[in-house]
Design a protein around this motif. Structure first.
Motif, short mmCIF file in Angstrom:
data_model
loop_
_atom_site.label_atom_id
_atom_site.label_comp_id
_atom_site.label_asym_id
_atom_site.label_seq_id
_atom_site.Cartn_x
_atom_site.Cartn_y
_atom_site.Cartn_z
N CYS A 95 33.81 26.61 86.01
CA CYS A 95 33.27 26.01 87.72
C CYS A 95 34.70 25.96 87.80
CB CYS A 95 32.89 24.53 86.90
SG CYS A 95 31.88 24.07 88.19
N HIS A 96 35.66 26.94 88.72
CA HIS A 96 36.28 26.33 89.51
C HIS A 96 36.50 25.79 90.89
CE1 HIS A 96 38.07 29.41 85.65
NE2 HIS A 96 38.46 28.05 85.86
N GLY A 97 37.07 25.28 91.19
CA GLY A 97 37.81 24.78 93.03
C GLY A 97 35.85 24.41 93.53
N VAL A 98 35.12 23.73 92.45
CA VAL A 98 33.93 23.53 92.68
C VAL A 98 33.61 21.95 92.71
CG1 VAL A 98 31.04 23.52 92.27
CG2 VAL A 98 32.61 25.38 92.29
N LEU A 99 33.85 21.53 91.85
CA LEU A 99 33.90 19.54 91.17
C LEU A 99 33.97 18.69 92.73
CD1 LEU A 99 32.44 20.24 88.59
CD2 LEU A 99 33.58 18.44 87.61
N MET A 100 35.32 19.16 93.32
CA MET A 100 35.38 18.52 94.40
C MET A 100 34.64 18.40 95.60
SD MET A 100 37.51 21.77 93.60
CE MET A 100 39.02 21.34 93.32
N ALA A 147 47.46 5.50 101.22
CA ALA A 147 46.31 5.45 100.71
C ALA A 147 46.00 6.78 99.56
CB ALA A 147 45.84 5.83 101.81
N GLY A 148 46.51 6.99 98.95
CA GLY A 148 46.31 7.84 97.86
C GLY A 148 46.45 7.56 96.39
N PHE A 149 46.89 6.26 96.52
CA PHE A 149 46.62 5.95 95.25
C PHE A 149 45.33 4.68 94.51
CE2 PHE A 149 51.63 4.74 96.78
CZ PHE A 149 52.07 5.72 95.14
N ASP A 150 45.05 5.17 96.20
CA ASP A 150 43.46 3.91 95.24
C ASP A 150 42.63 4.59 95.82
OD1 ASP A 150 45.11 1.51 94.99
OD2 ASP A 150 45.69 1.35 96.95
N THR A 151 42.89 6.40 95.90
CA THR A 151 41.10 6.71 96.62
C THR A 151 41.14 8.62 95.85
OG1 THR A 151 39.74 8.01 97.66
CG2 THR A 151 42.20 8.24 98.09
N THR A 152 40.02 8.24 95.54
CA THR A 152 39.42 9.98 95.03
C THR A 152 39.20 10.81 96.08
OG1 THR A 152 37.50 9.71 93.86
CG2 THR A 152 39.32 9.06 92.36
N ALA A 153 39.00 10.24 97.24
CA ALA A 153 38.95 11.24 98.55
C ALA A 153 39.60 11.46 99.42
CB ALA A 153 38.18 10.43 99.29
N GLY A 159 40.25 21.31 105.94
CA GLY A 159 39.75 20.28 106.76
C GLY A 159 38.53 19.80 106.42
N LEU A 160 38.28 20.49 105.10
CA LEU A 160 37.00 19.93 104.71
C LEU A 160 37.82 18.42 104.11
CD1 LEU A 160 35.56 23.75 103.57
CD2 LEU A 160 35.29 21.91 105.24
N ASP A 161 36.49 17.49 103.50
CA ASP A 161 36.35 16.96 102.57
C ASP A 161 36.16 17.09 101.26
OD1 ASP A 161 37.52 14.83 104.93
OD2 ASP A 161 35.11 14.91 105.12
N GLY A 162 36.60 16.33 100.18
CA GLY A 162 36.68 16.65 98.78
C GLY A 162 37.16 15.25 98.23
#
Length: 234
Positions: A95-100, A147-153, A159-162
């Motif tokens: 399952c590669h590149g799917v969970l995001m 912002a990257g320290f405090d999020t998993t988005a 340009g796709l949100d993951g």
């Protein structure tokens, strides 16, 4: 890198020459599925995107008859593996590149674990939630790094949100679904900031050797863009 790491895990878990039953969930254009079919394994690719399926079918059609016979493509959602397959039907599940792109990954992961035969290998490739500040930070985007320290988005280069995953949380999840973490690697430790479409460097083999070493060495692997986690069904 992922192919090398996966081959290492397969070689360490199964007898040499054994033809494995492989399920590739979210196979995309079929890169890994075709590679494993060429290696002699019986591969099933599960994909829901019609465009990706078309590309995979075209690539499969160009393969020798023996490879075509060893690979089948099923149209479907990775969250519905129980609809298409019986529990314990596969030795290896990818399952590669799917969970995001899955908002609630736990049901999907539990379904994947159920597909594994005892001793089977579950291979996951995810965005590293513990390193989301790295790319913007190395690019001088200080607001993005903060912002990257405090999020998993995050937003990828298309340009796709993951959604990223943290290794500690995935480790707990894998233990809970009966496929505890056996090994893990970092992927794209030094090359994540390379521009898309960049030409392969003249010293490509040296670059790959560096990435391969970093992907299995602390502390480098912890800040890789992607994590490759391998669980084993008890």
């Amino acid at each position: 890198m992922v192919a090398r790491q996966l081959d290492e895990q397969i070689a360490g878990r199964f007898p040499v020459g054994q033809r494995l039953r492989v399920l590739d969930v979210g196979m995309g254009q079929g890169t890994q599925a075709l590679r494993l079919a060429r290696a002699g394994h019986q591969v099933t690719g599960l994909e829901q995107d019609p465009g990706m399926i078309s590309v995979a079918r075209e690539a499969l059609a160009a393969e020798p008859e023996g490879v075509r016979e060893r690979m089948r493509i099923v149209e479907g959602d990775g969250r519905d593996t129980g609809v298409h397959f019986l529990p314990g039907s596969f030795d290896v599940v990818l399952c590669h590149g799917v969970l995001m792109y899955v908002e609630e990954p736990d049901p999907l992961l539990a379904g994947l674990a159920r597909m594994l035969a005892p001793g089977g290998l579950l291979s996951l490739l995810v965005r590293n939630g513990d390193a989301l500040a790295m790319r913007p930070g190395l690019s001088g985007d200080w607001a993005g790094a903060l912002a990257g320290f405090d999020t998993t988005a995050y937003r990828n280069r298309l340009g796709l949100d993951g959604r990223a995953d943290r290794r500690a949380e995935l480790t707990a999840t894998l233990a809970g679904i009966g496929a505890p973490l056996h090994a893990w690697y970092g992927v794209r430790v030094f090359t994540d900031t390379a521009p898309d479409g960049a030409e392969s460097p003249a010293d490509l083999e040296t670059l790959l050797a560096v990435e391969e070493r970093a992907g299995r060495t602390d502390p480098y692997r912890s800040v890789a863009a992607l994590l490759h986690l391998c669980g084993v069904r008890g």
